[in-house]
Design an enzyme around this catalytic site. Structure first.
Site, PDB file in Angstrom:
ATOM      1  CB  THR A 125      -0.782   0.004   1.345  1.00 58.64           C
ATOM      2  OG1 THR A 125      -1.534   1.220   1.413  1.00 58.64           O
ATOM      3  CG2 THR A 125      -0.181  -0.382   2.287  1.00 58.64           C
ATOM      4  CD  GLU A 127      -2.276   5.029   4.637  1.00 57.24           C
ATOM      5  OE1 GLU A 127      -2.057   5.084   6.020  1.00 57.24           O
ATOM      6  OE2 GLU A 127      -2.705   5.815   3.976  1.00 57.24           O
ATOM      7  CE1 TYR A 149      -3.678  -2.135   5.767  1.00 65.84           C
ATOM      8  CE2 TYR A 149      -2.842  -0.213   5.069  1.00 65.84           C
ATOM      9  CZ  TYR A 149      -3.363  -1.404   4.812  1.00 65.84           C
ATOM     10  OH  TYR A 149      -3.663  -1.754   3.491  1.00 65.84           O
ATOM     11  CE  LYS A 153      -1.933  -4.688   3.978  1.00 66.74           C
ATOM     12  NZ  LYS A 153      -2.242  -5.909   3.053  1.00 66.74           N
TER      13      LYS A 153
HETATM   14  P1  NAP Z   1     -11.151  -5.369   2.435  1.00 69.30           P
HETATM   15  O1  NAP Z   1     -12.437  -4.918   1.593  1.00 69.30           O
HETATM   16  O2  NAP Z   1     -10.952  -5.067   3.803  1.00 69.30           O
HETATM   17  O3  NAP Z   1     -10.982  -7.034   2.386  1.00 69.30           O
HETATM   18  C1  NAP Z   1     -10.092  -7.429   3.197  1.00 69.30           C
HETATM   19  C2  NAP Z   1     -10.427  -9.131   3.094  1.00 69.30           C
HETATM   20  O4  NAP Z   1      -9.501  -9.628   3.802  1.00 69.30           O
HETATM   21  C3  NAP Z   1     -11.821  -9.323   3.410  1.00 69.30           C
HETATM   22  O5  NAP Z   1     -12.124 -10.375   2.622  1.00 69.30           O
HETATM   23  C4  NAP Z   1     -11.539  -9.961   4.883  1.00 69.30           C
HETATM   24  O6  NAP Z   1     -12.523 -11.084   5.226  1.00 69.30           O
HETATM   25  C5  NAP Z   1     -10.383 -10.685   4.526  1.00 69.30           C
HETATM   26  N1  NAP Z   1      -9.811 -11.004   5.898  1.00 69.30           N
HETATM   27  C6  NAP Z   1      -9.397 -10.188   6.950  1.00 69.30           C
HETATM   28  N2  NAP Z   1      -8.954 -10.892   8.042  1.00 69.30           N
HETATM   29  C7  NAP Z   1      -8.869 -12.176   7.610  1.00 69.30           C
HETATM   30  C8  NAP Z   1      -8.195 -13.449   8.174  1.00 69.30           C
HETATM   31  N3  NAP Z   1      -7.811 -13.549   9.424  1.00 69.30           N
HETATM   32  N4  NAP Z   1      -8.271 -14.655   7.494  1.00 69.30           N
HETATM   33  C9  NAP Z   1      -8.785 -14.488   6.215  1.00 69.30           C
HETATM   34  N5  NAP Z   1      -9.230 -13.454   5.509  1.00 69.30           N
HETATM   35  C10 NAP Z   1      -9.358 -12.281   6.225  1.00 69.30           C
HETATM   36  O7  NAP Z   1      -9.875  -4.623   1.449  1.00 69.30           O
HETATM   37  P2  NAP Z   1      -9.719  -4.387   0.176  1.00 69.30           P
HETATM   38  O8  NAP Z   1      -9.812  -2.859   0.051  1.00 69.30           O
HETATM   39  O9  NAP Z   1     -10.463  -5.481  -0.828  1.00 69.30           O
HETATM   40  O10 NAP Z   1      -7.949  -4.385  -0.159  1.00 69.30           O
HETATM   41  C11 NAP Z   1      -7.586  -5.794  -0.335  1.00 69.30           C
HETATM   42  C12 NAP Z   1      -6.119  -5.797  -0.044  1.00 69.30           C
HETATM   43  O11 NAP Z   1      -5.498  -4.752  -0.736  1.00 69.30           O
HETATM   44  C13 NAP Z   1      -5.953  -5.464   1.701  1.00 69.30           C
HETATM   45  O12 NAP Z   1      -4.660  -6.388   2.091  1.00 69.30           O
HETATM   46  C14 NAP Z   1      -5.590  -4.177   1.701  1.00 69.30           C
HETATM   47  O13 NAP Z   1      -4.818  -3.906   2.765  1.00 69.30           O
HETATM   48  C15 NAP Z   1      -4.820  -3.818   0.486  1.00 69.30           C
HETATM   49  N6  NAP Z   1      -4.921  -2.450  -0.080  1.00 69.30           N
HETATM   50  C16 NAP Z   1      -6.167  -1.769  -0.466  1.00 69.30           C
HETATM   51  C17 NAP Z   1      -6.180  -0.667  -0.832  1.00 69.30           C
HETATM   52  C18 NAP Z   1      -7.438   0.151  -1.121  1.00 69.30           C
HETATM   53  O14 NAP Z   1      -7.518   1.235  -1.448  1.00 69.30           O
HETATM   54  N7  NAP Z   1      -8.660  -0.720  -1.176  1.00 69.30           N
HETATM   55  C19 NAP Z   1      -4.919  -0.047  -1.291  1.00 69.30           C
HETATM   56  C20 NAP Z   1      -3.813  -0.707  -1.068  1.00 69.30           C
HETATM   57  C21 NAP Z   1      -3.651  -1.965  -0.441  1.00 69.30           C
HETATM   58  P3  NAP Z   1     -14.064 -10.377   5.983  1.00 69.30           P
HETATM   59  O15 NAP Z   1     -15.026 -10.309   4.859  1.00 69.30           O
HETATM   60  O16 NAP Z   1     -14.306 -11.898   6.887  1.00 69.30           O
HETATM   61  O17 NAP Z   1     -13.509  -9.399   6.911  1.00 69.30           O
HETATM   62  N1  GDD Z   2     -12.423   6.546   7.234  1.00 76.06           N
HETATM   63  C1  GDD Z   2     -12.739   7.807   7.268  1.00 76.06           C
HETATM   64  N2  GDD Z   2     -13.648   8.170   7.940  1.00 76.06           N
HETATM   65  N3  GDD Z   2     -11.703   8.526   6.890  1.00 76.06           N
HETATM   66  C2  GDD Z   2     -11.754   9.803   6.914  1.00 76.06           C
HETATM   67  C3  GDD Z   2     -13.090  10.287   7.560  1.00 76.06           C
HETATM   68  C4  GDD Z   2     -13.971   9.518   8.115  1.00 76.06           C
HETATM   69  O1  GDD Z   2     -15.044   9.962   8.562  1.00 76.06           O
HETATM   70  N4  GDD Z   2     -12.738  11.663   7.714  1.00 76.06           N
HETATM   71  C5  GDD Z   2     -11.620  11.998   7.016  1.00 76.06           C
HETATM   72  N5  GDD Z   2     -11.238  10.895   6.800  1.00 76.06           N
HETATM   73  C6  GDD Z   2      -9.818  10.843   5.927  1.00 76.06           C
HETATM   74  C7  GDD Z   2      -8.771  10.027   6.878  1.00 76.06           C
HETATM   75  O2  GDD Z   2      -8.077  10.610   7.785  1.00 76.06           O
HETATM   76  C8  GDD Z   2      -7.818   9.590   5.492  1.00 76.06           C
HETATM   77  O3  GDD Z   2      -6.802  10.468   5.387  1.00 76.06           O
HETATM   78  C9  GDD Z   2      -8.608   9.523   4.458  1.00 76.06           C
HETATM   79  O4  GDD Z   2      -9.753  10.154   4.888  1.00 76.06           O
HETATM   80  C10 GDD Z   2      -9.049   8.275   3.836  1.00 76.06           C
HETATM   81  O5  GDD Z   2      -9.275   7.438   4.967  1.00 76.06           O
HETATM   82  P1  GDD Z   2      -9.739   5.857   4.421  1.00 76.06           P
HETATM   83  O6  GDD Z   2     -11.059   5.966   3.420  1.00 76.06           O
HETATM   84  O7  GDD Z   2     -10.149   5.164   5.753  1.00 76.06           O
HETATM   85  O8  GDD Z   2      -8.743   5.103   3.845  1.00 76.06           O
HETATM   86  P2  GDD Z   2      -7.117   5.192   4.093  1.00 76.06           P
HETATM   87  O9  GDD Z   2      -6.372   6.002   2.935  1.00 76.06           O
HETATM   88  O10 GDD Z   2      -6.766   5.333   5.487  1.00 76.06           O
HETATM   89  O11 GDD Z   2      -6.759   3.525   3.631  1.00 76.06           O
HETATM   90  C11 GDD Z   2      -7.158   2.944   2.688  1.00 76.06           C
HETATM   91  O12 GDD Z   2      -6.179   3.169   1.580  1.00 76.06           O
HETATM   92  C12 GDD Z   2      -4.904   2.781   1.572  1.00 76.06           C
HETATM   93  C13 GDD Z   2      -4.325   2.970   0.308  1.00 76.06           C
HETATM   94  O13 GDD Z   2      -3.391   4.115   0.991  1.00 76.06           O
HETATM   95  C14 GDD Z   2      -7.518   1.495   2.798  1.00 76.06           C
HETATM   96  O14 GDD Z   2      -8.057   0.895   1.753  1.00 76.06           O
HETATM   97  C15 GDD Z   2      -6.030   0.897   3.213  1.00 76.06           C
HETATM   98  O15 GDD Z   2      -6.292  -0.778   3.218  1.00 76.06           O
HETATM   99  C16 GDD Z   2      -5.150   1.368   2.097  1.00 76.06           C
HETATM  100  O16 GDD Z   2      -4.057   0.646   2.307  1.00 76.06           O
END
Ligand code: NAP
Ligand code: GDD
Length: 344
Positions: A125, A127, A149, A153
């Site tokens: 990520t 992050e 987190y 990662k």
């Molecule tokens: P998500 O919607 O939160 O999905 C996470 C998945 O991991 C869910 O299927 C969850 O299952 C599963 N999981 C959590 N703990 C587990 C465990 N102990 N054993 C088996 N499965 C488990 O995340 P996503 O947005 O699809 O992201 C996918 C991956 O990319 C994650 O690793 C995330 O950190 C990474 N990532 C995401 C973003 C983004 O912006 N979306 C960006 C960079 C990296 P449950 O349904 O049971 O909770």
């Molecule tokens: N969740 C949330 N809720 N975030 C808020 C809010 C709120 O009410 N208000 C402001 N924010 C700001 C957070 O402080 C952060 O800076 C930004 O919105 C995005 O927050 P999230 O949507 O929770 O995502 P994230 O950037 O912290 O993390 C996601 O992106 C990462 C990639 O950079 C997740 O998908 C991570 O798993 C992923 O790695």
């Protein structure tokens, strides 16, 4: 070809399973039991659910992961399972470290010991850049993680890099910037906003309550990003890639754009925690709550995805404005049809 997806019930699992099935893969997905046997995003799509082979288990359960890898012997593993919510990681660092580090280790060790030719995609990520030292960020940008987190990662990132070199494994890290979609989890800011706006469109008087409005992120569309994951595993050599859009927007801009989709203009009044977003007729539509701020913020993100563009031929098809429109219009439709709400 056989693919195994950990985290199949999440946002990316949904799009990736669809992509791989469209390419005629046999798809296996790991799902864990919670208080019921729900399949998260897969429950939103009966055809998809029927097409995937679900294996019930947890990435923390090493014997389960070992036997799964031994039995399935997948050509490709997409390791997406994680505690993925940054805010939650401050409150529950230990479970975040366990799932994100140990979980990755279990997958890596099982492939090394029982299915060496399996190719591994590991979900890391932006992050990990935390407080970026330069903008935009690419594969050479120094890491500066700012949350449990991000630290977890980064540990997983280095473990994958280490195994690749030490044991000659085809294992890659995708350094993905924020990506969102219709099936984004409800705790993430984009979904909070799109759903809040959709409810207001349907007559709700509840304001959307948010934290830091000025956080700057690079937001793309999850469907584009799973293409990049697949592309990384089709290369001759394993390598790590940054994936993003190259655009930077604030949470505030996301709010403004989301209201534009329903024909409303937001004006901002006040400062800090007293700031509110109001409609043209003076209705409060957005409020700020200090409790939603994080102990440390990670932002100022913008991806330099030149390497992915040149080596993978990858480009994001959907950029910021279209993404916001997709999400808001989906939630408006979903609310009126009472369609799949299992995730919300
Ligand atoms: P998500 O919607 O939160 O999905 C996470 C998945 O991991 C869910 O299927 C969850 O299952 C599963 N999981 C959590 N703990 C587990 C465990 N102990 N054993 C088996 N499965 C488990 O995340 P996503 O947005 O699809 O992201 C996918 C991956 O990319 C994650 O690793 C995330 O950190 C990474 N990532 C995401 C973003 C983004 O912006 N979306 C960006 C960079 C990296 P449950 O349904 O049971 O909770
Ligand atoms: N969740 C949330 N809720 N975030 C808020 C809010 C709120 O009410 N208000 C402001 N924010 C700001 C957070 O402080 C952060 O800076 C930004 O919105 C995005 O927050 P999230 O949507 O929770 O995502 P994230 O950037 O912290 O993390 C996601 O992106 C990462 C990639 O950079 C997740 O998908 C991570 O798993 C992923 O790695």
């Amino acid at each position: 070809m056989k693919a195994l997806i950990t985290g199949i019930t999440g946002q990316d699992g949904y799009f990736l399973a669809k992509l791989l099935l469209s390419k005629n893969y046999e798809v296996y997905g790991i799902a864990r039991r919670k208080s019921n046997m729900s399949l998260g995003t897969l429950d939103c799509d009966e055809t998809l659910k029927r097409s995937v082979n679900i294996l019930w288990g947890d990435v923390l359960d090493n014997p389960f992961i070992e036997s799964t890898i031994k039995q399935v012997k997948p050509d490709e593993v997409y390791h997406l399972a994680a505690q993925s919510f940054v805010g939650y990681s401050f409150e529950n660092p230990e479970v975040t470290y366990d799932v994100n580090i140990k979980g990755t280790l279990h997958v890596l060790n099982s492939i090394k010991d029982y299915s060496k030719s399996t190719r591994l995609y590991n979900a890391t990520t932006s992050e990990m850049f935390g407080k970026p030292q330069v903008t935009p960020q690419n594969e050479k940008t120094p890491f500066f993680p700012r949350s449990p987190y991000a630290i977890s990662k980064l540990a997983a990132y280095w473990t994958v890099a280490d195994y690749r070199e030490a044991y000659g494994m085809f294992a890659v890290n995708g350094i993905l910037f924020n990506h969102e979609s219709e099936v984004r989890g409800p705790e993430f800011v984009t979904k909070k906003i799109s759903l809040g706006v959709a409810k207001i469109y349907h007559g709700s008087h509840d304001p959307i309550v948010l934290g830091n409005l000025d956080a700057k992120k690079d937001w793309g569309y999850a469907r584009d990003y799973v293409e990049a994951m697949w592309m990384m595993l089709q290369q001759d050599k394993p390598d790590d890639y940054v994936i993003g859009t190259g655009e930077q927007h604030t949470v505030r801009e996301f709010v403004e754009e989301a209201f534009k989709v329903i024909g409303m203009t937001i004006r901002w009044k006040g400062e800090g925690v007293n700031e509110v977003g109001v409609s043209e007729d003076g209705r409060v539509l957005v409020k700020v709550d200090l409790r939603l701020f994080r102990p440390l913020e990670s932002d100022n993100y913008m991806a330099d995805y030149t390497k992915a563009r040149i080596k993978l031929g990858w480009e994001p098809a959907v950029k910021f404005k279209e993404l916001v429109k997709i999400m808001v219009e989906h939630d408006i439709k979903n609310l009126s049809q009472n369609h799949c709400f299992k995730r919300y």
